[in-house]
Motif scaffolding. Structure first.
Motif, PDB file in Angstrom:
ATOM      1  N   GLN A  24       0.876  -1.172   0.000  1.00  0.00           N
ATOM      2  CA  GLN A  24       0.000   0.000   0.000  1.00  0.00           C
ATOM      3  C   GLN A  24       0.913   1.221   0.000  1.00  0.00           C
ATOM      4  N   PHE A  25       0.407   2.360   0.424  1.00  0.00           N
ATOM      5  CA  PHE A  25       1.253   3.555   0.432  1.00  0.00           C
ATOM      6  C   PHE A  25       1.655   3.925   1.852  1.00  0.00           C
ATOM      7  N   GLY A  26       2.974   3.867   2.111  1.00  0.00           N
ATOM      8  CA  GLY A  26       3.513   4.465   3.334  1.00  0.00           C
ATOM      9  C   GLY A  26       3.148   3.795   4.643  1.00  0.00           C
ATOM     10  N   VAL A  70       9.158  20.596   7.745  1.00  0.00           N
ATOM     11  CA  VAL A  70       9.034  20.528   6.278  1.00  0.00           C
ATOM     12  C   VAL A  70       9.330  19.095   5.853  1.00  0.00           C
ATOM     13  N   PHE A  71       8.885  18.736   4.644  1.00  0.00           N
ATOM     14  CA  PHE A  71       9.186  17.391   4.164  1.00  0.00           C
ATOM     15  C   PHE A  71       9.325  17.366   2.658  1.00  0.00           C
ATOM     16  N   GLU A  72       9.787  16.243   2.170  1.00  0.00           N
ATOM     17  CA  GLU A  72       9.933  16.003   0.734  1.00  0.00           C
ATOM     18  C   GLU A  72       9.427  14.609   0.414  1.00  0.00           C
ATOM     19  N   GLY A  73       9.260  14.308  -0.865  1.00  0.00           N
ATOM     20  CA  GLY A  73       8.871  12.960  -1.275  1.00  0.00           C
ATOM     21  C   GLY A  73       9.502  12.664  -2.610  1.00  0.00           C
ATOM     22  N   LEU A  74      10.211  11.570  -2.706  1.00  0.00           N
ATOM     23  CA  LEU A  74      10.773  11.120  -3.993  1.00  0.00           C
ATOM     24  C   LEU A  74      10.802   9.608  -3.984  1.00  0.00           C
ATOM     25  N   LEU A 136      10.171   2.490  -4.190  1.00  0.00           N
ATOM     26  CA  LEU A 136      10.526   2.789  -2.796  1.00  0.00           C
ATOM     27  C   LEU A 136      10.313   4.289  -2.590  1.00  0.00           C
ATOM     28  N   TYR A 137       9.327   4.638  -1.778  1.00  0.00           N
ATOM     29  CA  TYR A 137       9.047   6.045  -1.521  1.00  0.00           C
ATOM     30  C   TYR A 137      10.006   6.544  -0.441  1.00  0.00           C
ATOM     31  N   ILE A 138      10.619   7.688  -0.689  1.00  0.00           N
ATOM     32  CA  ILE A 138      11.636   8.226   0.224  1.00  0.00           C
ATOM     33  C   ILE A 138      11.108   9.525   0.829  1.00  0.00           C
ATOM     34  N   ARG A 139      11.133   9.631   2.123  1.00  0.00           N
ATOM     35  CA  ARG A 139      10.568  10.800   2.795  1.00  0.00           C
ATOM     36  C   ARG A 139      11.636  11.499   3.640  1.00  0.00           C
ATOM     37  N   PRO A 140      12.320  12.506   3.074  1.00  0.00           N
ATOM     38  CA  PRO A 140      13.189  13.362   3.896  1.00  0.00           C
ATOM     39  C   PRO A 140      12.309  14.363   4.651  1.00  0.00           C
ATOM     40  N   ALA A 168       0.463   1.772  -5.584  1.00  0.00           N
ATOM     41  CA  ALA A 168      -0.192   3.001  -6.061  1.00  0.00           C
ATOM     42  C   ALA A 168      -0.694   3.824  -4.873  1.00  0.00           C
ATOM     43  N   TYR A 169      -0.660   5.142  -5.013  1.00  0.00           N
ATOM     44  CA  TYR A 169      -1.149   6.031  -3.955  1.00  0.00           C
ATOM     45  C   TYR A 169      -2.672   5.963  -3.854  1.00  0.00           C
ATOM     46  N   TYR A 170      -3.328   5.996  -5.004  1.00  0.00           N
ATOM     47  CA  TYR A 170      -4.794   5.896  -5.017  1.00  0.00           C
ATOM     48  C   TYR A 170      -5.182   4.452  -5.260  1.00  0.00           C
ATOM     49  N   ALA A 196       5.446  26.029   0.210  1.00  0.00           N
ATOM     50  CA  ALA A 196       6.360  25.187   0.998  1.00  0.00           C
ATOM     51  C   ALA A 196       5.730  23.825   1.235  1.00  0.00           C
ATOM     52  N   LYS A 197       6.570  22.806   1.334  1.00  0.00           N
ATOM     53  CA  LYS A 197       6.037  21.478   1.650  1.00  0.00           C
ATOM     54  C   LYS A 197       6.130  21.330   3.162  1.00  0.00           C
ATOM     55  N   THR A 198       5.060  21.762   3.803  1.00  0.00           N
ATOM     56  CA  THR A 198       5.061  21.773   5.268  1.00  0.00           C
ATOM     57  C   THR A 198       3.787  21.122   5.794  1.00  0.00           C
ATOM     58  N   ASN A 201       0.065  22.627   5.838  1.00  0.00           N
ATOM     59  CA  ASN A 201      -0.779  22.687   4.635  1.00  0.00           C
ATOM     60  C   ASN A 201      -1.635  21.424   4.524  1.00  0.00           C
ATOM     61  N   TYR A 202      -1.058  20.317   4.945  1.00  0.00           N
ATOM     62  CA  TYR A 202      -1.763  19.044   4.818  1.00  0.00           C
ATOM     63  C   TYR A 202      -2.760  18.885   5.969  1.00  0.00           C
ATOM     64  N   ALA A 203      -2.386  19.373   7.147  1.00  0.00           N
ATOM     65  CA  ALA A 203      -3.331  19.346   8.278  1.00  0.00           C
ATOM     66  C   ALA A 203      -4.557  20.184   7.920  1.00  0.00           C
ATOM     67  N   GLY A 235      -5.357  17.813  -3.604  1.00  0.00           N
ATOM     68  CA  GLY A 235      -4.790  17.432  -2.315  1.00  0.00           C
ATOM     69  C   GLY A 235      -3.333  17.004  -2.338  1.00  0.00           C
ATOM     70  N   SER A 236      -2.987  16.038  -3.186  1.00  0.00           N
ATOM     71  CA  SER A 236      -1.604  15.557  -3.176  1.00  0.00           C
ATOM     72  C   SER A 236      -0.977  15.631  -4.562  1.00  0.00           C
ATOM     73  N   MET A 237      -1.480  16.520  -5.410  1.00  0.00           N
ATOM     74  CA  MET A 237      -0.893  16.632  -6.745  1.00  0.00           C
ATOM     75  C   MET A 237      -1.221  17.978  -7.405  1.00  0.00           C
ATOM     76  N   THR A 301      -0.664  15.378 -11.253  1.00  0.00           N
ATOM     77  CA  THR A 301       0.726  14.901 -11.284  1.00  0.00           C
ATOM     78  C   THR A 301       1.331  15.031  -9.897  1.00  0.00           C
ATOM     79  N   GLY A 302       2.115  14.046  -9.494  1.00  0.00           N
ATOM     80  CA  GLY A 302       2.783  14.121  -8.197  1.00  0.00           C
ATOM     81  C   GLY A 302       3.711  12.928  -8.056  1.00  0.00           C
ATOM     82  N   THR A 303       4.627  13.017  -7.106  1.00  0.00           N
ATOM     83  CA  THR A 303       5.547  11.888  -6.911  1.00  0.00           C
ATOM     84  C   THR A 303       4.757  10.660  -6.475  1.00  0.00           C
ATOM     85  N   ALA A 304       3.910  10.843  -5.462  1.00  0.00           N
ATOM     86  CA  ALA A 304       3.139   9.708  -4.967  1.00  0.00           C
ATOM     87  C   ALA A 304       2.088   9.294  -5.992  1.00  0.00           C
ATOM     88  N   ALA A 305       1.391  10.273  -6.555  1.00  0.00           N
ATOM     89  CA  ALA A 305       0.266   9.981  -7.448  1.00  0.00           C
ATOM     90  C   ALA A 305       0.703   9.651  -8.885  1.00  0.00           C
TER      91      ALA A 305
END
Ligand code: COI
Length: 357
Positions: A24-26, A70-74, A136-140, A168-170, A196-198, A201-203, A235-237, A301-305
């Motif tokens: 699944q995702f994460g 802050v965070f990133e996703g690749l 492999l999803y990478i989360r710095p 897949a994310y979805y 910013a990826k903070t 924003n997602y909360a 939301g995520s893209m 479009t998005g890294t996860a999506a």
């Protein structure tokens, strides 16, 4: 290059890997993680790779109260020849530092962060899943760790990298998603933290996300925070529309996240001589294009999506179906080309992929 040496402590027992069809995702994480501390007056110090696991933090840490983070996703991908590839990782580190700047977090040495990232991926290489559509999803990420209840930038931070094998994310995969155009809540406004990826924003998005799911939609399409008129992002893209042969996407106006997949798609479209415009787009324009029969496709479009086709939009109780609710030809071609480059299946004319050795 920085003078830091990354200390490595290996885990004593390796965890069992999940079955590819259960990804699944994460939800599960690899054997190791990266961590580096910052202390005011000292700078970033003690970079280390260590076994993945809980960390101990004081309950008064700034991040828990004021969200200074802050965070990133690749992602890392396995190519057919077994090589492990990263996709434009330097762009993530550049964006991490732009987000750091916005959140008043000290800049990180991007070269050191990339070295740490590659070393961590190389160490947990056997966690990069090989089945079609997995990676492999990478989360710095950075968190403010000073124990202090005053509202001020923290004097201590942790920069960490964790990794999770994902599918897949979805749940829809490459099948089109249904999206609710949000009229009540907003994600951010110009001058806010939207670029910013903070975490905040997602909360801030969760209430609207819950509302969309209760109505049977997967995601929210945000409109601008001032007039509720212009399209921002999902939301995520990031979001793209194909109208009468031209691909349009909201311009980076100071409240939208500058997606790395977004940038890659724009470059691909230009490479194929497909007309592409970054500009202000009102939701009325999209509904009018649909009424005129010229709204051909939409996709996120998005890294996860990755590339996620949009099959339906709901705005003010008016629902429109795009491309008969099916994946459009451009969305499919972009998905195949982007993932083809990411998985090293096709030539990478842009030099985007970076091998992890
Ligand atoms: C990504 O695509 O990497 C993201 O950061 C989206 C995430 C919130 C799932």
């Amino acid at each position: 290059m920085s003078e830091h040496t990354i200390k490595v402590s290996l885990c004593s027992t390796k965890k069992q890997k999940p079955n590819a069809d259960q990804l699944q995702f994460g939800k599960i994480f690899t054997d190791h993680m990266f961590m580096m501390d910052y202390t005011e007056g000292v700078g970033w110090h003690d970079p280390q790779i260590l076994p993945y696991g809980p960390i101990s933090l004081d309950p008064s840490c700034v991040v828990f109260h004021y969200g200074q983070t802050v965070f990133e996703g690749l992602k890392a991908y396995v190519a057919k020849d077994g090589k492990v590839l990263l996709f434009r990782p330097e762009k993530n580190m550049e964006r991490l530092n732009r987000s750091n700047d916005r959140l008043v977090i000290p800049q990180i040495d991007e070269e050191l962060a990339l070295t740490a990232l590659k070393q961590l991926v190389a160490l947990d290489k056997d966690w990069v899943p090989t089945a079609e559509g997995t990676s492999l999803y990478i989360r710095p990420f950075v968190i403010a760790t000073q124990p202090y209840l005053g509202v001020a930038p923290s004097t201590k931070y942790k920069f960490m990298i964790i990794m999770s094998p994902v599918g897949a994310y979805y749940k829809e995969g490459l099948n089109p998603v249904k999206i609710l155009v949000e009229n009540e809540y907003v994600r951010t406004v110009k001058g806010g933290t939207g670029t910013a990826k903070t975490g905040g924003n997602y909360a801030a998005s969760l209430k609207a996300q819950e509302k969309s799911e209760n109505k049977g939609y997967s995601q929210v399409l945000w409109l601008d925070g001032k007039e509720h008129k212009y399209i921002e992002e999902v939301g995520s893209m990031n979001i793209f529309f194909k109208v009468n042969g031209t691909v349009i996407t909201p311009e980076l106006n100071g409240s939208i996240l500058a997606g790395i997949t977004r940038d890659s798609i724009i470059q691909l479209l230009k490479h194929w001589n497909v007309p592409v415009e970054e500009r202000r787009i009102s939701i009325e324009e999209i509904y009018q294009a649909h009424a005129d029969g010229v709204l051909e496709e939409a996709f996120g479009t998005g890294t996860a999506a990755v590339i996620s086709p949009v099959g339906q939009l709901l705005w003010n109780n008016e629902s429109i179906t795009l491309n008969n609710g099916e994946t459009g030809p451009l969305s499919k071609k972009l998905y195949d080309t982007l993932t083809g480059i990411q998985y090293g299946k096709i030539e990478d004319p842009f030099g985007w992929t970076v091998e992890v050795k």
